[in-house]
Structure formats: structure tokens, C-alpha cells
Design a protein around this motif. Sequence first.
Motif, mmCIF file in Angstrom:
data_model
loop_
_atom_site.group_PDB
_atom_site.id
_atom_site.type_symbol
_atom_site.label_atom_id
_atom_site.label_comp_id
_atom_site.label_asym_id
_atom_site.label_seq_id
_atom_site.Cartn_x
_atom_site.Cartn_y
_atom_site.Cartn_z
ATOM 1 N N LEU A 17 0.825 -1.202 0.000
ATOM 2 C CA LEU A 17 0.000 0.000 0.000
ATOM 3 C C LEU A 17 0.864 1.259 0.000
ATOM 4 C CD1 LEU A 17 -2.909 -0.874 2.458
ATOM 5 C CD2 LEU A 17 -2.978 -0.751 -0.035
ATOM 6 N N ARG A 18 0.311 2.328 -0.573
ATOM 7 C CA ARG A 18 0.992 3.622 -0.654
ATOM 8 C C ARG A 18 0.121 4.683 0.015
ATOM 9 N NH1 ARG A 18 0.975 2.543 -7.045
ATOM 10 N NH2 ARG A 18 2.569 0.897 -7.155
ATOM 11 N N ASP A 19 0.706 5.859 0.214
ATOM 12 C CA ASP A 19 -0.064 6.968 0.774
ATOM 13 C C ASP A 19 -1.288 7.271 -0.079
ATOM 14 O OD1 ASP A 19 1.683 7.244 2.861
ATOM 15 O OD2 ASP A 19 2.745 8.971 2.047
ATOM 16 N N SER A 20 -1.140 7.140 -1.396
ATOM 17 C CA SER A 20 -2.241 7.455 -2.308
ATOM 18 C C SER A 20 -3.407 6.476 -2.178
ATOM 19 C CB SER A 20 -1.740 7.467 -3.759
ATOM 20 O OG SER A 20 -1.178 6.213 -4.107
ATOM 21 N N ASP A 21 -3.169 5.331 -1.516
ATOM 22 C CA ASP A 21 -4.247 4.364 -1.293
ATOM 23 C C ASP A 21 -5.097 4.710 -0.075
ATOM 24 O OD1 ASP A 21 -3.509 2.564 -3.450
ATOM 25 O OD2 ASP A 21 -1.800 1.964 -2.207
ATOM 26 N N CYS A 22 -4.660 5.685 0.693
ATOM 27 C CA CYS A 22 -5.401 6.095 1.897
ATOM 28 C C CYS A 22 -6.533 7.035 1.486
ATOM 29 C CB CYS A 22 -4.471 6.762 2.902
ATOM 30 S SG CYS A 22 -3.178 5.664 3.521
ATOM 31 N N THR A 23 -7.577 6.456 0.949
ATOM 32 C CA THR A 23 -8.710 7.204 0.409
ATOM 33 C C THR A 23 -9.888 7.201 1.380
ATOM 34 O OG1 THR A 23 -9.608 5.223 -0.645
ATOM 35 C CG2 THR A 23 -8.025 6.525 -1.921
ATOM 36 N N ASN A 24 -10.866 8.037 1.082
ATOM 37 C CA ASN A 24 -12.082 8.052 1.892
ATOM 38 C C ASN A 24 -12.812 6.712 1.791
ATOM 39 O OD1 ASN A 24 -11.882 10.690 2.937
ATOM 40 N ND2 ASN A 24 -12.693 11.560 1.043
ATOM 41 N N ARG A 25 -12.689 6.054 0.644
ATOM 42 C CA ARG A 25 -13.330 4.755 0.471
ATOM 43 C C ARG A 25 -12.710 3.731 1.431
ATOM 44 N NH1 ARG A 25 -18.183 2.929 -0.975
ATOM 45 N NH2 ARG A 25 -18.089 0.759 -1.668
ATOM 46 N N TYR A 26 -11.396 3.696 1.472
ATOM 47 C CA TYR A 26 -10.680 2.799 2.389
ATOM 48 C C TYR A 26 -11.079 3.119 3.832
ATOM 49 C CZ TYR A 26 -6.469 0.566 4.505
ATOM 50 O OH TYR A 26 -5.596 -0.190 5.254
ATOM 51 N N LEU A 27 -11.104 4.407 4.162
ATOM 52 C CA LEU A 27 -11.453 4.813 5.521
ATOM 53 C C LEU A 27 -12.865 4.351 5.885
ATOM 54 C CD1 LEU A 27 -10.667 6.406 8.079
ATOM 55 C CD2 LEU A 27 -11.615 8.452 6.979
ATOM 56 N N SER A 28 -13.772 4.377 4.904
ATOM 57 C CA SER A 28 -15.155 3.972 5.175
ATOM 58 C C SER A 28 -15.247 2.506 5.574
ATOM 59 C CB SER A 28 -16.044 4.235 3.949
ATOM 60 O OG SER A 28 -15.771 3.311 2.899
ATOM 61 N N TRP A 29 -14.339 1.662 5.057
ATOM 62 C CA TRP A 29 -14.342 0.244 5.458
ATOM 63 C C TRP A 29 -14.088 0.122 6.960
ATOM 64 C CZ3 TRP A 29 -10.076 -1.552 1.511
ATOM 65 C CH2 TRP A 29 -10.534 -1.368 0.205
ATOM 66 N N LEU A 30 -13.138 0.908 7.455
ATOM 67 C CA LEU A 30 -12.726 0.797 8.857
ATOM 68 C C LEU A 30 -13.830 1.231 9.813
ATOM 69 C CD1 LEU A 30 -9.098 2.223 8.596
ATOM 70 C CD2 LEU A 30 -9.881 -0.133 8.254
ATOM 71 N N ASN A 31 -14.737 2.084 9.306
ATOM 72 C CA ASN A 31 -15.817 2.597 10.144
ATOM 73 C C ASN A 31 -17.154 1.936 9.842
ATOM 74 O OD1 ASN A 31 -14.276 4.576 11.644
ATOM 75 N ND2 ASN A 31 -14.152 5.776 9.761
ATOM 76 N N ASP A 32 -17.133 0.858 9.091
ATOM 77 C CA ASP A 32 -18.345 0.130 8.720
ATOM 78 C C ASP A 32 -18.550 -1.023 9.703
ATOM 79 O OD1 ASP A 32 -20.173 -1.719 7.514
ATOM 80 O OD2 ASP A 32 -19.778 -0.825 5.556
ATOM 81 N N SER A 33 -19.637 -0.978 10.470
ATOM 82 C CA SER A 33 -19.870 -1.986 11.503
ATOM 83 C C SER A 33 -20.113 -3.372 10.917
ATOM 84 C CB SER A 33 -21.050 -1.579 12.389
ATOM 85 O OG SER A 33 -22.231 -1.446 11.610
ATOM 86 N N THR A 34 -20.626 -3.440 9.686
ATOM 87 C CA THR A 34 -20.850 -4.747 9.052
ATOM 88 C C THR A 34 -19.528 -5.373 8.627
ATOM 89 O OG1 THR A 34 -23.003 -3.993 8.231
ATOM 90 C CG2 THR A 34 -22.081 -5.968 7.217
#
Length: 199
Positions: A17-34
Motif C-alpha cells: 500500500l501507498r499513501d495514495s491508497d489512503c482514500t475516503n473509500r478505504y477509511l469507510s471500510w474501517l468505520n463500517d460496523s458490518t
Amino acid sequence: QDPNIEFYGEKIYLRKLRDSDCTNRYLSWLNDSTVNKYSSRYQKKFTMNDLTSYVNQMNSNNSNHILVGIFDSTNRKKHIGNTLLGPIDYNNYRSEISNLIGEKKYWGKGVALESCMILIHYAFSKLELHKITIGNISKNRGATFLTKQLGFELEGKLIEEMNLGNNYFDVLRFGLFKNEFYKKFPNLINADYSKPPNN
């Protein structure tokens, strides 16, 4: 740490992974309770700073982890999840493996299986590790099914080890040895995922 680690599978493409992979989409996975129902991330809130710090920490020169992003093989820019090998114990030649499939439409498609298989093959063939371990919450039947598909054997149960949402869950601990992995998947002994399939 080798920044050039990349693997070409049938369904997926893996790379560091790179810095450019740190997207809002990626972040949304971490905050998704499912997505995180059976993860230590459950009900925790993460910021973009948390995400970038984590990726940078995993990629640092003194890191004993290998974090690869899982990308769709037909679109190598489409980030769908991650697989983590680590911490790597080079003294005892063993490591832990875990994965996160953030894009739900890829659930049940075999991408976690292929990603783990490729990274385990790398751990055994290139890093010369002897054993890989994994831990699954007992209620997570999908993870346990995947773990057994890869050839892991149950080694023990940790009673009420994880507290998720004020509920305690047992954790099943599995282990996989190099010789058992290649006995189950003899076709992988000489497999080379470092080049695209058509090369």
C-alpha cells in the motif's frame, strides 16, 4: 521491507500500500460496523490520520509486517481489501496472517482465499517461515471456513478472549505448517506470482 512486493493472481493483484491508497473509500471500510462485525475495529472510529499513520507504520523500514492491498485483477486501481502478514518472528520462523475485504460485492468471491494463499506461499518459499497462525472469533463461521480451506488446523480455543460491543467471544486459534501447506497445494511449490499471468 521491500517496497516492490507485488503479486499477480487469477482474480486479484497484490502490492504494498501507498499513501495514495489512503482514500475516503478505504477509511469507510474501517468505520463500517458490518465489515468489522468480528474485528477488534468493531464500533471504533477512525480518522484519515489514523489510516495514513497505520499504513506508514506498516511500511517503515523497521516494521516486521507486510501489508498488501488487494486489487481487482481486471482493474489494478480498484482497491477492494488488504491482507496482512505479521508480526513476523524471524527468530522462530513464524507469523500471523489476517485479511480485510472492504468492498462487500467481493465477499464470497474467493479473493480472500487467493490473497492469503499467495501471501502464505511467499512467507514459506521466500521468507522461509516454518509456521503461520491465525485467530478467528468463534461465531465468524465464514472466516473459519476460509481458514480450513487454506489447510490450517485448530490448535486451541481462548475462552471469552474478545470483547466486541460489550459481548465476549471465544477466539479459535489455528496453525499451518509449511510442509502441510504444500502437501495440500502441491501445485504451489514452484508457483511464481511475481509476473502477470500472460508473461
